[in-house]
Design a protein around this motif. Structure first.
Motif, PDB file in Angstrom:
ATOM      1  N   ARG A  48       1.033  -1.148  -0.035  1.00 14.21           N
ATOM      2  CA  ARG A  48       0.088   0.013   0.173  1.00 14.21           C
ATOM      3  C   ARG A  48       0.708   1.293   0.151  1.00 14.21           C
ATOM      4  NH1 ARG A  48      -5.015  -0.282   4.719  1.00 14.21           N
ATOM      5  NH2 ARG A  48      -2.538  -2.382   5.460  1.00 14.21           N
ATOM      6  N   SER A  49       0.129   1.950  -0.860  1.00  9.65           N
ATOM      7  CA  SER A  49       1.194   3.579  -0.915  1.00  9.65           C
ATOM      8  C   SER A  49       1.047   4.266   0.526  1.00  9.65           C
ATOM      9  CB  SER A  49       0.783   4.294  -2.371  1.00  9.65           C
ATOM     10  OG  SER A  49      -0.257   5.095  -1.619  1.00  9.65           O
ATOM     11  N   GLY A  50       1.763   5.178   0.354  1.00  7.04           N
ATOM     12  CA  GLY A  50       1.936   6.792   1.645  1.00  7.04           C
ATOM     13  C   GLY A  50       0.662   7.184   1.552  1.00  7.04           C
ATOM     14  N   LEU A  51      -0.080   7.127   0.479  1.00  4.51           N
ATOM     15  CA  LEU A  51      -1.199   8.050   0.575  1.00  4.51           C
ATOM     16  C   LEU A  51      -2.764   7.138   0.481  1.00  4.51           C
ATOM     17  CD1 LEU A  51      -1.473  10.185  -2.920  1.00  4.51           C
ATOM     18  CD2 LEU A  51      -0.362  11.003  -0.625  1.00  4.51           C
ATOM     19  N   GLU A  52      -2.376   5.924   0.262  1.00  4.58           N
ATOM     20  CA  GLU A  52      -3.397   5.200   0.154  1.00  4.58           C
ATOM     21  C   GLU A  52      -3.543   4.955   2.410  1.00  4.58           C
ATOM     22  OE1 GLU A  52      -2.397   2.200  -2.253  1.00  4.58           O
ATOM     23  OE2 GLU A  52      -3.893   0.743  -1.687  1.00  4.58           O
ATOM     24  N   ILE A  53      -2.319   5.036   2.802  1.00  2.00           N
ATOM     25  CA  ILE A  53      -2.198   4.408   4.379  1.00  2.00           C
ATOM     26  C   ILE A  53      -3.483   5.520   5.171  1.00  2.00           C
ATOM     27  CG2 ILE A  53      -0.930   4.200   6.296  1.00  2.00           C
ATOM     28  CD1 ILE A  53       0.882   3.158   4.288  1.00  2.00           C
ATOM     29  N   LEU A  54      -2.683   7.224   4.656  1.00 11.89           N
ATOM     30  CA  LEU A  54      -3.481   8.525   5.035  1.00 11.89           C
ATOM     31  C   LEU A  54      -4.754   8.542   4.449  1.00 11.89           C
ATOM     32  CD1 LEU A  54      -2.273  11.011   5.945  1.00 11.89           C
ATOM     33  CD2 LEU A  54      -1.969  12.247   3.760  1.00 11.89           C
ATOM     34  N   GLY A  55      -4.818   8.559   3.424  1.00  8.07           N
ATOM     35  CA  GLY A  55      -5.985   8.261   2.841  1.00  8.07           C
ATOM     36  C   GLY A  55      -6.494   6.930   4.344  1.00  8.07           C
ATOM     37  N   ARG A  56      -6.587   6.357   4.522  1.00 15.36           N
ATOM     38  CA  ARG A  56      -7.758   4.996   5.679  1.00 15.36           C
ATOM     39  C   ARG A  56      -7.289   5.698   6.662  1.00 15.36           C
ATOM     40  NH1 ARG A  56      -6.507  -0.347   6.138  1.00 15.36           N
ATOM     41  NH2 ARG A  56      -7.804  -0.974   7.837  1.00 15.36           N
ATOM     42  N   LEU A  57      -5.834   6.295   7.230  1.00 16.88           N
ATOM     43  CA  LEU A  57      -5.840   6.660   8.756  1.00 16.88           C
ATOM     44  C   LEU A  57      -6.913   7.895   8.556  1.00 16.88           C
ATOM     45  CD1 LEU A  57      -2.196   6.871   9.304  1.00 16.88           C
ATOM     46  CD2 LEU A  57      -3.802   5.885  10.325  1.00 16.88           C
ATOM     47  N   ARG A  58      -7.371   8.626   7.985  1.00 16.67           N
ATOM     48  CA  ARG A  58      -8.327  10.106   8.241  1.00 16.67           C
ATOM     49  C   ARG A  58      -9.316   9.385   8.543  1.00 16.67           C
ATOM     50  NH1 ARG A  58      -4.771  12.594  10.255  1.00 16.67           N
ATOM     51  NH2 ARG A  58      -3.284  14.326   9.059  1.00 16.67           N
ATOM     52  N   GLN A  59      -9.579   8.508   7.434  1.00 19.51           N
ATOM     53  CA  GLN A  59     -11.368   7.528   6.863  1.00 19.51           C
ATOM     54  C   GLN A  59     -11.411   6.924   8.829  1.00 19.51           C
ATOM     55  OE1 GLN A  59     -11.372   4.861   4.104  1.00 19.51           O
ATOM     56  NE2 GLN A  59     -12.819   5.869   3.411  1.00 19.51           N
ATOM     57  N   ASN A  60     -10.468   6.539   9.770  1.00 21.70           N
ATOM     58  CA  ASN A  60     -10.945   6.718  10.556  1.00 21.70           C
ATOM     59  C   ASN A  60     -10.630   7.287  11.419  1.00 21.70           C
ATOM     60  OD1 ASN A  60     -10.681   3.338   8.980  1.00 21.70           O
ATOM     61  ND2 ASN A  60      -9.021   2.934  10.022  1.00 21.70           N
ATOM     62  N   GLY A  61     -10.194   8.528  11.327  1.00 21.43           N
ATOM     63  CA  GLY A  61     -10.654   9.655  12.489  1.00 21.43           C
ATOM     64  C   GLY A  61      -9.023  10.263  13.454  1.00 21.43           C
ATOM     65  N   VAL A  62      -8.362   8.992  12.004  1.00 20.69           N
ATOM     66  CA  VAL A  62      -7.307   8.892  13.065  1.00 20.69           C
ATOM     67  C   VAL A  62      -6.473  10.790  12.524  1.00 20.69           C
ATOM     68  CG1 VAL A  62      -4.151   8.454  13.603  1.00 20.69           C
ATOM     69  CG2 VAL A  62      -6.588   6.812  13.102  1.00 20.69           C
ATOM     70  N   GLY A  63      -6.321  11.660  13.846  1.00 23.64           N
ATOM     71  CA  GLY A  63      -5.856  12.613  13.779  1.00 23.64           C
ATOM     72  C   GLY A  63      -4.187  13.369  13.621  1.00 23.64           C
ATOM     73  N   ILE A  64      -3.515  12.405  13.718  1.00 22.07           N
ATOM     74  CA  ILE A  64      -1.885  12.645  13.982  1.00 22.07           C
ATOM     75  C   ILE A  64      -1.562  13.720  12.610  1.00 22.07           C
ATOM     76  CG2 ILE A  64      -1.304  10.511  12.458  1.00 22.07           C
ATOM     77  CD1 ILE A  64       0.777  10.364  14.396  1.00 22.07           C
ATOM     78  N   PRO A  65      -0.365  14.583  13.526  1.00 21.93           N
ATOM     79  CA  PRO A  65      -0.547  15.671  12.167  1.00 21.93           C
ATOM     80  C   PRO A  65       0.681  14.719  10.969  1.00 21.93           C
ATOM     81  CG  PRO A  65      -0.275  16.285  14.029  1.00 21.93           C
ATOM     82  CD  PRO A  65      -0.125  14.795  14.436  1.00 21.93           C
ATOM     83  N   VAL A  66       0.871  14.602   9.951  1.00 23.03           N
ATOM     84  CA  VAL A  66       1.217  13.380   8.824  1.00 23.03           C
ATOM     85  C   VAL A  66       1.916  15.042   7.796  1.00 23.03           C
ATOM     86  CG1 VAL A  66       1.459  12.224   7.014  1.00 23.03           C
ATOM     87  CG2 VAL A  66      -0.248  11.960   8.732  1.00 23.03           C
ATOM     88  N   LEU A  67       3.307  14.586   8.166  1.00 23.76           N
ATOM     89  CA  LEU A  67       4.675  15.126   7.330  1.00 23.76           C
ATOM     90  C   LEU A  67       4.524  13.942   5.733  1.00 23.76           C
ATOM     91  CD1 LEU A  67       6.571  17.015   6.578  1.00 23.76           C
ATOM     92  CD2 LEU A  67       7.724  15.697   7.528  1.00 23.76           C
ATOM     93  N   LEU A  68       3.843  13.971   4.693  1.00 23.67           N
ATOM     94  CA  LEU A  68       4.228  13.333   3.582  1.00 23.67           C
ATOM     95  C   LEU A  68       5.311  13.283   2.982  1.00 23.67           C
ATOM     96  CD1 LEU A  68       1.900  11.776   2.808  1.00 23.67           C
ATOM     97  CD2 LEU A  68       2.395  12.693   0.679  1.00 23.67           C
ATOM     98  N   VAL A  69       6.337  12.064   3.116  1.00 31.93           N
ATOM     99  CA  VAL A  69       7.627  12.792   1.750  1.00 31.93           C
ATOM    100  C   VAL A  69       7.570  11.789   0.492  1.00 31.93           C
ATOM    101  CG1 VAL A  69      10.031  11.435   1.893  1.00 31.93           C
ATOM    102  CG2 VAL A  69       8.944  12.156   4.009  1.00 31.93           C
ATOM    103  N   THR A  70       7.521  13.100  -0.322  1.00 32.14           N
ATOM    104  CA  THR A  70       7.930  12.627  -1.546  1.00 32.14           C
ATOM    105  C   THR A  70       8.560  12.452  -2.301  1.00 32.14           C
ATOM    106  OG1 THR A  70       6.773  14.989  -2.868  1.00 32.14           O
ATOM    107  CG2 THR A  70       5.015  13.474  -1.505  1.00 32.14           C
ATOM    108  N   ALA A  71       8.257  11.934  -3.587  1.00 34.68           N
ATOM    109  CA  ALA A  71       9.637  12.265  -4.891  1.00 34.68           C
ATOM    110  C   ALA A  71       9.566  13.377  -5.349  1.00 34.68           C
ATOM    111  CB  ALA A  71       8.821  10.689  -5.371  1.00 34.68           C
ATOM    112  N   LYS A  72       9.909  13.384  -5.877  1.00 36.35           N
ATOM    113  CA  LYS A  72      10.999  14.623  -6.698  1.00 36.35           C
ATOM    114  C   LYS A  72       9.976  15.004  -7.693  1.00 36.35           C
ATOM    115  CE  LYS A  72      15.563  17.027  -8.086  1.00 36.35           C
ATOM    116  NZ  LYS A  72      15.641  17.176  -9.580  1.00 36.35           N
ATOM    117  N   ASP A  73       9.468  16.566  -8.408  1.00 38.27           N
ATOM    118  CA  ASP A  73       8.311  16.558  -9.704  1.00 38.27           C
ATOM    119  C   ASP A  73       6.986  15.303  -9.557  1.00 38.27           C
ATOM    120  OD1 ASP A  73      10.608  18.163  -9.940  1.00 38.27           O
ATOM    121  OD2 ASP A  73      11.923  16.805 -11.520  1.00 38.27           O
TER     122      ASP A  73
END
Ligand code: CA
Length: 228
Positions: free
Chosen positions: A57-82
């Motif tokens: 699962r990609s980071g975006l899927e994980i993030l979506g799932r967390l927010r859906q579950n109501g988890v409000g932890i601050p998230v810093l996303l690390v993305t690839a260049k460009d």
């Protein structure tokens, strides 16, 4: 301050752990989204540093799932260049900030400090539901099959916690720590927890064929739709 780093590249993960620990943060590292999920639900974290490109699962899927579950932890996303799509998608999915690889460590630290200053304030999703049970955290009200239920403050906190972790088993230790804020001794309040769970169960499940609050013997409790 406890930071969870979800990063599959061992070298980068180790460098992040080392660098952040040198700054005085407590750091846990997960090498996959699944491991990250597991850790998030088994410990308290102040910040999640989440790589987008992960095996499975990609980071975006994980993030979506967390927010859906109501988890409000601050998230810093690390993305690839460009990868503008990732950045936009990430912010849409509920990331609080992002940083682009390769990044300079001082920049990362600045972002982390800024997020932790702002953060702390959970951004809970106001309404969570399972089957026909609805918890409205903003209004602090609970409905089952459209009928409002009267819960005490503690019962509400207990239900809210179970709801945020719905589908996952919640242990008595987690409840003692996170709901009762009992940090030193967990065992002596087990009875108190069991009594509150029993009362909550009567209020939300009595009279309904589909039971939602289940006891998992020897482990804890789970809010889910199917029978235990
Ligand atoms: Ca990666």
């Amino acid at each position: 301050m406890h930071i969870l780093v979800v990063e599959d590249e061992p070298k980068l993960a180790n460098a992040l752990r080392q660098g952040l620990e040198d700054e005085g943060y407590q750091v846990s590292v997960a090498r996959s989204g699944e491991e990250g999920f597991y850790l998030l639900y088994s410990d308290h974290f102040d910040l999640l540093m989440l790589d987008v490109m992960l095996p499975g699962r990609s980071g975006l899927e994980i993030l979506g799932r967390l927010r859906q579950n109501g988890v409000g932890i601050p998230v810093l996303l690390v993305t690839a260049k460009d990868s503008i799509d990732d950045r936009v998608g990430g912010l849409d999915a509920g990331a609080d900030d992002y940083i682009v690889k390769p990044f300079a460590f001082p920049e990362l630290l600045a972002r982390v400090r800024a997020m932790l200053r702002r953060g702390g304030q959970d951004k809970p999703i106001a309404r969570m539901s399972i089957a026909n049970l609805i918890v409205d955290t903003a209004a602090r009200s609970v409905f089952r099959a459209g009928k409002q239920l009267e819960l005490t403050t503690r019962e509400f906190e207990l239900l809210e916690y179970l709801m945020r972790n719905r589908g996952s088993v919640v242990s008595r230790e987690m409840l003692a720590r996170d709901v009762w804020k009992e940090t030193t001794r967990a065992t002596p309040i087990d009875n108190v927890i069991d009594v509150h769970v029993a009362r909550l169960r009567r209020k939300i499940d009595e009279g309904f064929e589909a039971k939602l609050l289940h006891t998992v013997r020897g482990v804890g409790f789970i809010l889910r739709e199917d029978q235990a």
